[in-house]
Design an enzyme around this catalytic site. Sequence first.
Site, PDB file in Angstrom:
ATOM      1  N   ARG A  49      41.845  80.157 -44.184  1.00 26.07           N
ATOM      2  CA  ARG A  49      42.769  80.188 -45.315  1.00 26.07           C
ATOM      3  C   ARG A  49      42.993  81.639 -45.708  1.00 26.07           C
ATOM      4  O   ARG A  49      42.044  82.409 -45.822  1.00 26.07           O
ATOM      5  CB  ARG A  49      42.250  79.404 -46.515  1.00 26.07           C
ATOM      6  CG  ARG A  49      43.163  79.581 -47.737  1.00 26.07           C
ATOM      7  CD  ARG A  49      42.985  78.539 -48.799  1.00 26.07           C
ATOM      8  NE  ARG A  49      43.812  78.830 -49.971  1.00 26.07           N
ATOM      9  CZ  ARG A  49      45.109  78.552 -50.081  1.00 26.07           C
ATOM     10  NH1 ARG A  49      45.745  77.985 -49.054  1.00 26.07           N
ATOM     11  NH2 ARG A  49      45.779  78.846 -51.164  1.00 26.07           N
ATOM     12  N   THR A  50      44.251  82.010 -45.902  1.00 22.66           N
ATOM     13  CA  THR A  50      44.575  83.283 -46.540  1.00 22.66           C
ATOM     14  C   THR A  50      44.832  82.958 -48.009  1.00 22.66           C
ATOM     15  O   THR A  50      45.781  82.260 -48.341  1.00 22.66           O
ATOM     16  CB  THR A  50      45.813  83.942 -45.904  1.00 22.66           C
ATOM     17  OG1 THR A  50      46.933  83.057 -46.020  1.00 22.66           O
ATOM     18  CG2 THR A  50      45.574  84.251 -44.444  1.00 22.66           C
ATOM     19  N   HIS A  51      43.964  83.446 -48.870  1.00 19.92           N
ATOM     20  CA  HIS A  51      43.997  83.079 -50.288  1.00 19.92           C
ATOM     21  C   HIS A  51      44.269  84.327 -51.119  1.00 19.92           C
ATOM     22  O   HIS A  51      43.507  85.287 -51.081  1.00 19.92           O
ATOM     23  CB  HIS A  51      42.659  82.463 -50.692  1.00 19.92           C
ATOM     24  CG  HIS A  51      42.646  81.885 -52.073  1.00 19.92           C
ATOM     25  ND1 HIS A  51      42.983  80.573 -52.340  1.00 19.92           N
ATOM     26  CD2 HIS A  51      42.351  82.455 -53.266  1.00 19.92           C
ATOM     27  CE1 HIS A  51      42.881  80.343 -53.640  1.00 19.92           C
ATOM     28  NE2 HIS A  51      42.506  81.483 -54.226  1.00 19.92           N
ATOM     29  N   GLU A  53      44.373  86.445 -54.461  1.00 19.68           N
ATOM     30  CA  GLU A  53      43.568  86.490 -55.680  1.00 19.68           C
ATOM     31  C   GLU A  53      44.293  85.843 -56.859  1.00 19.68           C
ATOM     32  O   GLU A  53      45.475  86.086 -57.100  1.00 19.68           O
ATOM     33  CB  GLU A  53      43.252  87.943 -56.023  1.00 19.68           C
ATOM     34  CG  GLU A  53      42.428  88.116 -57.294  1.00 19.68           C
ATOM     35  CD  GLU A  53      42.175  89.576 -57.611  1.00 19.68           C
ATOM     36  OE1 GLU A  53      41.065  89.904 -58.058  1.00 19.68           O
ATOM     37  OE2 GLU A  53      43.099  90.393 -57.405  1.00 19.68           O
ATOM     38  N   CYS A  67      45.222  77.135 -57.564  1.00 18.13           N
ATOM     39  CA  CYS A  67      44.554  78.165 -56.761  1.00 18.13           C
ATOM     40  C   CYS A  67      43.037  77.988 -56.688  1.00 18.13           C
ATOM     41  O   CYS A  67      42.448  78.030 -55.613  1.00 18.13           O
ATOM     42  CB  CYS A  67      44.887  79.552 -57.300  1.00 18.13           C
ATOM     43  SG  CYS A  67      46.655  79.913 -57.361  1.00 18.13           S
ATOM     44  N   GLU A  92      47.407  89.490 -56.712  1.00 16.69           N
ATOM     45  CA  GLU A  92      47.461  88.613 -57.886  1.00 16.69           C
ATOM     46  C   GLU A  92      48.899  88.246 -58.258  1.00 16.69           C
ATOM     47  O   GLU A  92      49.814  89.062 -58.176  1.00 16.69           O
ATOM     48  CB  GLU A  92      46.809  89.343 -59.070  1.00 16.69           C
ATOM     49  CG  GLU A  92      46.774  88.584 -60.357  1.00 16.69           C
ATOM     50  CD  GLU A  92      45.636  87.585 -60.432  1.00 16.69           C
ATOM     51  OE1 GLU A  92      45.883  86.460 -60.905  1.00 16.69           O
ATOM     52  OE2 GLU A  92      44.506  87.937 -60.033  1.00 16.69           O
ATOM     53  N   GLY A  93      49.069  86.985 -58.678  1.00 17.02           N
ATOM     54  CA  GLY A  93      50.367  86.551 -59.192  1.00 17.02           C
ATOM     55  C   GLY A  93      51.479  86.616 -58.162  1.00 17.02           C
ATOM     56  O   GLY A  93      52.601  87.002 -58.477  1.00 17.02           O
ATOM     57  N   ARG A  94      51.181  86.231 -56.918  1.00 14.87           N
ATOM     58  CA  ARG A  94      52.138  86.349 -55.803  1.00 14.87           C
ATOM     59  C   ARG A  94      52.668  87.771 -55.676  1.00 14.87           C
ATOM     60  O   ARG A  94      53.813  88.002 -55.321  1.00 14.87           O
ATOM     61  CB  ARG A  94      53.290  85.332 -55.949  1.00 14.87           C
ATOM     62  CG  ARG A  94      52.833  83.887 -55.885  1.00 14.87           C
ATOM     63  CD  ARG A  94      53.973  82.925 -55.528  1.00 14.87           C
ATOM     64  NE  ARG A  94      55.075  82.978 -56.454  1.00 14.87           N
ATOM     65  CZ  ARG A  94      55.167  82.242 -57.578  1.00 14.87           C
ATOM     66  NH1 ARG A  94      54.201  81.398 -57.890  1.00 14.87           N
ATOM     67  NH2 ARG A  94      56.208  82.336 -58.366  1.00 14.87           N
ATOM     68  N   ASP A 126      58.210  85.895 -54.621  1.00 13.30           N
ATOM     69  CA  ASP A 126      56.959  86.105 -53.888  1.00 13.30           C
ATOM     70  C   ASP A 126      57.003  87.481 -53.236  1.00 13.30           C
ATOM     71  O   ASP A 126      57.832  87.731 -52.354  1.00 13.30           O
ATOM     72  CB  ASP A 126      56.777  85.012 -52.837  1.00 13.30           C
ATOM     73  CG  ASP A 126      55.368  84.963 -52.264  1.00 13.30           C
ATOM     74  OD1 ASP A 126      54.661  85.983 -52.344  1.00 13.30           O
ATOM     75  OD2 ASP A 126      54.987  83.909 -51.736  1.00 13.30           O
ATOM     76  N   ARG A 128      54.179  88.986 -51.826  1.00 17.37           N
ATOM     77  CA  ARG A 128      52.978  89.213 -51.037  1.00 17.37           C
ATOM     78  C   ARG A 128      53.293  89.732 -49.635  1.00 17.37           C
ATOM     79  O   ARG A 128      54.317  89.386 -49.060  1.00 17.37           O
ATOM     80  CB  ARG A 128      52.172  87.914 -50.945  1.00 17.37           C
ATOM     81  CG  ARG A 128      51.503  87.546 -52.246  1.00 17.37           C
ATOM     82  CD  ARG A 128      50.845  86.203 -52.191  1.00 17.37           C
ATOM     83  NE  ARG A 128      51.814  85.111 -52.104  1.00 17.37           N
ATOM     84  CZ  ARG A 128      51.497  83.827 -52.112  1.00 17.37           C
ATOM     85  NH1 ARG A 128      50.220  83.473 -52.191  1.00 17.37           N
ATOM     86  NH2 ARG A 128      52.425  82.896 -52.044  1.00 17.37           N
TER      87      ARG A 128
END
Length: 206
Positions: A49-51, A53, A67, A92-94, A126, A128
């Site tokens: 999983r790429t998670h 923060e 999340c 954080e926060g996309r 987004d 990211r």
Amino acid sequence: MNVRFIESCRLPTPFAVFDMHGFEEVETGQEHVVLTLGDVSDGKPVLARTHSECLTGDALFSMRCDCGYQLEQAMQSIAEEGRGMLLYLRQEGRGIGLLNKIKAYQLQDNGADTVEANEQLGFAADLRDYSICTDMLAHLRIQSLRLMTNNPRKVKALSACGVDVVERLPIEVGRNPHNDSYLSTKASKLGHWLANHQDDELGDSK
């Protein structure tokens, strides 16, 4: 090289004893970690999983998102399989950061959805960047992933960076009255695969 390896250590958790690997972005100094369990460098696809923060969900038990639930489920799934990887990305926060996420939450309190709130603050839905994953995967000699995600953009972005995502595994947990609208917006506006949304694309294909 965008990301450089710093050091590794053992990390005991309620799920398993993981190896934690620290990495730093060369240009920004931003720090990221990867948790691994078992032999992930044997050439076989790795449950992963790429998670990104989420302080509010991961550490403060917020029910506004899914999340924290996904993080716990991913670690549990890896532990049950006895082999896998969690990339914990400090985005954080996309990608808009913690304080901007609080501003976005305030806009959502007043009626905006999660996409509209980002846009009202002048951000894309987004921001990211998954290209940072490639150096981390290369360092750990991981060749292909069985990725736990509901996000088709994540699969597409990783594939575009040269990451071989051989399977997509759903990770649907944590829906509740506080995040029901948020999850519906992710399905309708961001295309997330969610089984109980009528517009979802189901299945394990890319």
